[in-house]
Design an enzyme around this catalytic site. Structure first.
Site, PDB file in Angstrom:
ATOM      1  N   GLY A 218      38.146  43.107  48.000  1.00 11.96           N
ATOM      2  CA  GLY A 218      37.531  43.026  46.557  1.00 11.96           C
ATOM      3  C   GLY A 218      36.134  43.010  46.629  1.00 11.96           C
ATOM      4  N   GLY A 221      31.059  39.174  46.240  1.00 14.05           N
ATOM      5  CA  GLY A 221      30.881  38.223  45.363  1.00 14.05           C
ATOM      6  C   GLY A 221      31.920  37.800  44.500  1.00 14.05           C
ATOM      7  N   THR A 222      33.131  38.354  44.740  1.00 16.76           N
ATOM      8  CA  THR A 222      34.065  37.880  43.865  1.00 16.76           C
ATOM      9  C   THR A 222      34.826  36.579  44.465  1.00 16.76           C
ATOM     10  OG1 THR A 222      35.484  39.470  45.100  1.00 16.76           O
ATOM     11  CG2 THR A 222      34.725  40.078  42.976  1.00 16.76           C
ATOM     12  N   LYS A 224      35.874  35.971  47.876  1.00 19.52           N
ATOM     13  CA  LYS A 224      36.789  36.236  48.825  1.00 19.52           C
ATOM     14  C   LYS A 224      36.418  34.912  50.149  1.00 19.52           C
ATOM     15  CE  LYS A 224      35.175  40.314  49.848  1.00 19.52           C
ATOM     16  NZ  LYS A 224      34.744  40.666  48.389  1.00 19.52           N
ATOM     17  N   HIS A 441      41.777  57.099  29.516  1.00 19.42           N
ATOM     18  CA  HIS A 441      42.286  57.558  30.769  1.00 19.42           C
ATOM     19  C   HIS A 441      43.270  56.448  31.355  1.00 19.42           C
ATOM     20  CE1 HIS A 441      41.684  59.564  34.771  1.00 19.42           C
ATOM     21  NE2 HIS A 441      42.291  58.292  35.131  1.00 19.42           N
ATOM     22  N   GLU A 442      42.971  55.338  31.458  1.00 21.08           N
ATOM     23  CA  GLU A 442      43.967  54.048  31.685  1.00 21.08           C
ATOM     24  C   GLU A 442      45.018  54.115  31.101  1.00 21.08           C
ATOM     25  OE1 GLU A 442      43.886  53.150  34.903  1.00 21.08           O
ATOM     26  OE2 GLU A 442      41.897  53.690  35.200  1.00 21.08           O
ATOM     27  N   ASP A 518      43.188  61.139  41.221  1.00 20.35           N
ATOM     28  CA  ASP A 518      44.656  61.101  40.755  1.00 20.35           C
ATOM     29  C   ASP A 518      45.101  62.694  41.067  1.00 20.35           C
ATOM     30  OD1 ASP A 518      44.059  58.820  39.501  1.00 20.35           O
ATOM     31  OD2 ASP A 518      43.600  59.606  37.549  1.00 20.35           O
TER      32      ASP A 518
HETATM   33  P1  ADP Z   1      32.563  37.109  48.694  1.00 21.84           P
HETATM   34  O1  ADP Z   1      32.966  36.534  49.974  1.00 21.84           O
HETATM   35  O2  ADP Z   1      33.681  38.054  47.826  1.00 21.84           O
HETATM   36  O3  ADP Z   1      31.577  38.301  48.764  1.00 21.84           O
HETATM   37  P2  ADP Z   1      31.792  34.615  48.126  1.00 21.84           P
HETATM   38  O4  ADP Z   1      33.092  33.882  48.293  1.00 21.84           O
HETATM   39  O5  ADP Z   1      30.803  34.523  49.305  1.00 21.84           O
HETATM   40  O6  ADP Z   1      32.002  36.095  47.665  1.00 21.84           O
HETATM   41  O7  ADP Z   1      31.155  34.022  46.649  1.00 21.84           O
HETATM   42  C1  ADP Z   1      29.817  33.740  46.604  1.00 21.84           C
HETATM   43  C2  ADP Z   1      29.563  32.677  45.462  1.00 21.84           C
HETATM   44  O8  ADP Z   1      30.023  32.874  44.465  1.00 21.84           O
HETATM   45  C3  ADP Z   1      30.885  31.354  45.793  1.00 21.84           C
HETATM   46  O9  ADP Z   1      30.317  30.465  46.832  1.00 21.84           O
HETATM   47  C4  ADP Z   1      30.732  30.804  44.642  1.00 21.84           C
HETATM   48  O10 ADP Z   1      29.967  29.946  44.295  1.00 21.84           O
HETATM   49  C5  ADP Z   1      30.602  31.954  43.640  1.00 21.84           C
HETATM   50  N1  ADP Z   1      32.094  32.654  43.327  1.00 21.84           N
HETATM   51  C6  ADP Z   1      32.325  33.590  43.699  1.00 21.84           C
HETATM   52  N2  ADP Z   1      33.599  34.006  43.094  1.00 21.84           N
HETATM   53  C7  ADP Z   1      33.999  32.952  42.621  1.00 21.84           C
HETATM   54  C8  ADP Z   1      35.019  32.529  41.826  1.00 21.84           C
HETATM   55  N3  ADP Z   1      36.249  33.401  41.631  1.00 21.84           N
HETATM   56  N4  ADP Z   1      35.149  31.072  41.354  1.00 21.84           N
HETATM   57  C9  ADP Z   1      34.195  30.362  41.432  1.00 21.84           C
HETATM   58  N5  ADP Z   1      33.038  30.565  41.990  1.00 21.84           N
HETATM   59  C10 ADP Z   1      32.868  31.876  42.530  1.00 21.84           C
HETATM   60 ZN    ZN Z   2      43.269  57.630  37.037  1.00 24.17          ZN
END
Ligand code: ADP
Ligand code: ZN
Length: 647
Positions: A218, A221-222, A224, A441-442, A518
Site C-alpha cells: 500500500g 502512511g496507510t 502498514k 473509465h472505472e 489495460d
Molecule cells: P505505513 O507503514 O503504511 O507507511 P504507518 O503505519 O507508519 O504507515 O502510519 C503512520 C502513522 O499514521 C501511524 O502511526 C498512525 O498514527 C497513522 N495512521 C496511518 N494509517 C492509519 C490507519 N489506517 N488508522 C489509524 N491511524 C493510521
Molecule cells: Zn483501467
C-alpha cells in the site's frame, strides 16, 4: 486506470536521493582508499623533510664528486651534513649526495667561507612510521568512529561484530486493531494470523499450513506498520521491526548477519512477529536494477530467503510481515510459495474510513462543539491515515498558536487545506478533470465485467487515487499461471480490460493515457492465447513461446519465424479491434447505467459490486432489456477481482 506515471517519477526521485546519500556507505572500499590517499598526502606534505634546507627549491640527487666540484665553483651557498648524506643549497636548488668519508671537506668549506652545520637524519624506520603507519592508524580510527556512529543510528555496533546480537530488540506493542481504521479488509485478512499466534496448537492439530510471510502492500502512511504492530499487540507476542533500507547502508556481509541474528532472536522468543519495512530496498528484482547487482543487497536478500525457507512455521511460529509500496518491482523469488505468498492490500481509506481514522486521532485533542467530522472526511479525499493524523495535529497547533481553548472547525479546515496544498505539490491528488475521466473509465470496466459471461465479477469500484501501480501486483505473482482458464474467460478478461478505454471513447471528448496498462495486459493475453495456449487458427496447437522458469519469471523464450511473428501481431491487432468495437457497443447500450454509477461514485467515492449490479438491473428493467447480468460470484473470483480492480 492507474497513476503509474506520476508515481514512478516520484519513486525515481526518491531513489536517486538515496543513492547519493549512500554512495560512501555502499562503497566502503573506495571511501577507504580516498581517505587513505588523502591522509598520506597530508602527512607527506607535513613531513620535516622538505623544510630542512629552508628552501623550496627542487631536490637533486647528485654524485659526491659533482657535489665537491659545485662547492669549488662556488655554486653552493650553504651546506648541511648528515650521517649518510650531504646537502647543499644553491642556484635555487637543493643538491643531495651520498656522503663519502672525506676529511678534506670541512677544510674546503672553510676556505670557501661556506656556512655548514650538521643535521640529524631521520631514521628510515621513523620515516616510514611517520609517513605511513601513523596516517593509516589515524585514518582507521576516524573510520571506525564513523562506522560505529553510522551503525548506532541503525542500532548496530562496530562492524556489526560481536555486538550484533543486541541489534534488534523486540517490543510488545500495545496497539490494538481498534487503533487501525479504514482498512477493514486488511484487518480481516490478518485476523487469522492473530488467532494462529494465540493458539498455534489449534491449527497444528489439524495439519493446517500457516503462511510464513505476509506482504503488506500500500501507499506510504496507510498504516502498514501500524497494522503489523496491531497484530503483535492483539496476539500479545514480541514484535521485531527493522527497515530493509538500513541493510544496504551497511558493509558487505553485515546485512546478512543482521538478518541471521534477527531470525535467531525471533525464534528464541517465538511465537513472534518480524516486521521488515521497505522490503523493496533489498527485494528489488534483480533484472530491474540497471546498475546490475548490488552484492550487499543480494546477500541480504538471499539470507532472508534462506531464513524463511529454513524455519519450520509449525515448530517455531515466526511470522514475517513485510511492507512495500512498490510490489511490482519485487523479485519473483520473494513471492514464491512459502515466502511472501500472501499479499494484503492496505489501501488509502474511503470516506467512512477517513471518518474512523479522524475519530481515532481526535480522541486526545480538545475540540469545540462546532466540529463536523463528516465535512472534514469529505474534504480529505485521497489522504492516507498518516496525513489525517497530521491534519488533526496541525489543527491543534493552529488553535494553540491563537491560545484557543479548543480546536474549532475552522482550524481543522485550514489544516486540511494546508496539507492538501502540500500534497498537491507532490501531485498526489487528482484534479476534477482527471477525476471525471477516472470515474467513467472505472465504471466502464465494472459494467463490462458484470454483463460479460466468464468475466470475474466486481467487488468494488473506487475513484480514490491510489499510490499504487497495482497492476504489477497481480502480474508479478507466478501463481497466476496456475489458474485454469477457458478461452471464453480469457476473451472476457480482454473485454473487461478494454472497458475502461471503451467508456472513455463513449463519454469523453478525448481518450487518455489511463488505459495504457489495460491495453498492455489485453495485448499480452491475446498474444499468449495464440503463442502459448494453442487457441488460434494461425498457429494452431503449435507453441511459439515457452515460459522460462527461473528468477526472471515472466520472461519467455521465443522460437518462431519472422513471418509467424507478423501473423501473430496482425491477428492480435484485429482481435483487439473486434473486442473494442463489441465493448463500445455494449457501453453505448448501457450509457444511462454508467451515468448512474458515476453519480454514485462521485457521491461515495467507492461503490460495491452489489451497488453496481443493482444499478444495472434497474436500468435493464426500465429499458425493457433482457438482463445480461451474470450472477455467479465465487470466492475465488472475488480475490482475483480485488487484485484486478486496480486496473
Ligand atoms: P505505513 O507503514 O503504511 O507507511 P504507518 O503505519 O507508519 O504507515 O502510519 C503512520 C502513522 O499514521 C501511524 O502511526 C498512525 O498514527 C497513522 N495512521 C496511518 N494509517 C492509519 C490507519 N489506517 N488508522 C489509524 N491511524 C493510521
Ligand atoms: Zn483501467
Amino acid at each position: 486506470m492507474n497513476n503509474n506515471f506520476n508515481n514512478k517519477n516520484n519513486q525515481n526521485n526518491g531513489q536517486n536521493n538515496n543513492n547519493n546519500n549512500n554512495f560512501f556507505n555502499q562503497n566502503p572500499i573506495i571511501t577507504f582508499l580516498i581517505f587513505a590517499v588523502l591522509m598520506i598526502a597530508i602527512f607527506r606534505a607535513m613531513s620535516p623533510d622538505s623544510g630542512i634546507m629552508g628552501s623550496s627549491g627542487a631536490n637533486r640527487q647528485i654524485a659526491y664528486s659533482e657535489f665537491k666540484s659545485l662547492i669549488e665553483n662556488k655554486q653552493i651557498s650553504k651546506v648541511m651534513i648528515g650521517q649518510t648524506q650531504i646537502k647543499g643549497e644553491g642556484n635555487g636548488e637543493v643538491y643531495t649526495a651520498n656522503r663519502v668519508q672525506d676529511p678534506n671537506l670541512t677544510v674546503m668549506l672553510d676556505s670557501q667561507g661556506i656556512p655548514y652545520s650538521a643535521y640529524n637524519e631521520r631514521n628510515p624506520l621513523m620515516d616510514m612510521i611517520f609517513s605511513w603507519v601513523i596516517p593509516i592508524f589515524i585514518f582507521f580510527a576516524i573510520w571506525m568512529f564513523l562506522v560505529s556512529r553510522m551503525q548506532k543510528s541503525v542500532g548496530g555496533g562496530i562492524l556489526g561484530v560481536g555486538s550484533s546480537k543486541k541489534l534488534v530488540n523486540s517490543e510488545k506493542p500495545n496497539v490494538k486493531f481498534d487503533d487501525v481504521a479504514g482498512v477493514e479488509e486488511a484487518k480481516e485478512e490478518v485476523q487469522e494470523i492473530v488467532d494462529y499466534l494465540k493458539n498455534p496448537e489449534k491449527y497444528l492439530r489439524l495439519g493446517a499450513k500457516i503462511p510464513k510471510g505476509i506482504l503488506l502492500v500500500g501507499p506510504p502512511g496507510t498504516g502498514k506498520t501500524l497494522l503489523a504492530r496491531a497484530v503483535a499487540g492483539e496476539a500479545d507476542v514480541p514484535f521485531f521491526s527493522i527497515s530493509a533500507s538500513s541493510f544496504i547502508e551497511m558493509f558487505v556481509g553485515v546485512g546478512a548477519s543482521r538478518v541471521r541474528d534477527l531470525f535467531e532472536n525471533a525464534k528464541k522468543e517465538a511465537p513472534s512477529i518480524v516486521f521488515i519495512d521497505e522490503i523493496d530496498a533489498i527485494g528489488k528484482s534483480r533484472s530491474s536494477s540497471p546498475m546490475g547487482g548490488n552484492d550487499e543487497r543480494e546477500q541480504t536478500l538471499n539470507q532472508l530467503l534462506s531464513e524463511m525457507d529454513g524455519f519450520d512455521a509449525d515448530k517455531s511460529p515466526v511470522i514475517v510481515m513485510a511492507a512495500t509500496n512498490r510490489p511490482e518491482i519485487l523479485d519473483a523469488a520473494l513471492l514464491r510459495p512459502g515466502r511472501f505468498d500472501r499479499q494484503v492490500l492496505v489501501d488509502k481509506p474511503d470516506f467512512k474510513g477517513r471518518m474512523d481514522i479522524l475519530k481515532i486521532h481526535m480522541k486526545d485533542v480538545k475540540f469545540a462543539d462546532d466540529i463536523d467530522i463528516e465535512e472534514i472526511a469529505r474534504l480529505t479525499t485521497g489522504l492516507a491515515g498518516a496525513d489525517l493524523e497530521n491534519v488533526v495535529n496541525e489543527a491543534a497547533l493552529l488553535a494553540g498558536r491563537e491560545s484557543k481553548k479548543a480546536v474549532t472547525q475552522a482550524d481543522m479546515v485550514e489544516a486540511v487545506e494546508r496539507s492538501i496544498a502540500g500534497l498537491e505539490k507532490k501531485s498526489r491528488r487528482v484534479n476534477p478533470k482527471e477525476k471525471r475521466i477516472v470515474a467513467y473509465h472505472e465504471c466502464g470496466h465494472a459494467l463490462i465485467a458484470e454483463v460479460t459471461k466468464g468475466a470475474k465479477k466486481v467487488t468494488k469500484v473506487s475513484i480514490i487515487p491510489r499510490g499504487l501501480a497495482a497492476l504489477g501486483y497481480t502480474l508479478n505473482t507466478p501463481e497466476e499461471n496456475k489458474f485454469l482458464m477457458q478461452k471464453h474467460e480469457l476473451i472476457a478478461e480482454v473485454d473487461v480490460l478494454l472497458g475502461g478505454r471503451g467508456a472513455e471513447m463513449v463519454f469523453m471528448e478525448d481518450i487518455s493515457t489511463g488505459a495504457s496498462n489495460d491495453l498492455e495486459r489485453a495485448t499480452d493475453i491475446l498474444k499468449a492465447m495464440i503463442s502459448m495456449y494453442g487457441m488460434s487458427d494461425i498457429a494452431g496447437l503449435m507453441v511459439l513461446e515457452k515460459q522460462r522458469n527461473n528468477f526472471l519469471a515472466g520472461q519467455t523464450i521465443k522460437d518462431y519465424s519472422e513471418d509467424m511473428a507478423q501473423k501473430v501481431d496482425e491477428a492480435v491487432r484485429l482481435k483487439l479491434k473486434e473486442r473494442i468495437d463489441e465493448v463500445v457497443k455494449t457501453i453505448t447500450e448501457y450509457k444511462p447505467a454508467i451515468e448512474s454509477m458515476v453519480a454514485a461514485l462521485y457521491k461515495e467515492e467507492t461503490i460495491t459490486g452489489e451497488q453496481v449490479r443493482e444499478i444495472i438491473a434497474n436500468f435493464e428493467k426500465e429499458a425493457g432489456l433482457q438482463s445480461r447480468l451474470v450472477s455467479e460470484t465465487t470466492e475465488e473470483n472475488e480475490d482475483i477481482e480485488k487484485a484486478k480492480h486496480k486496473v
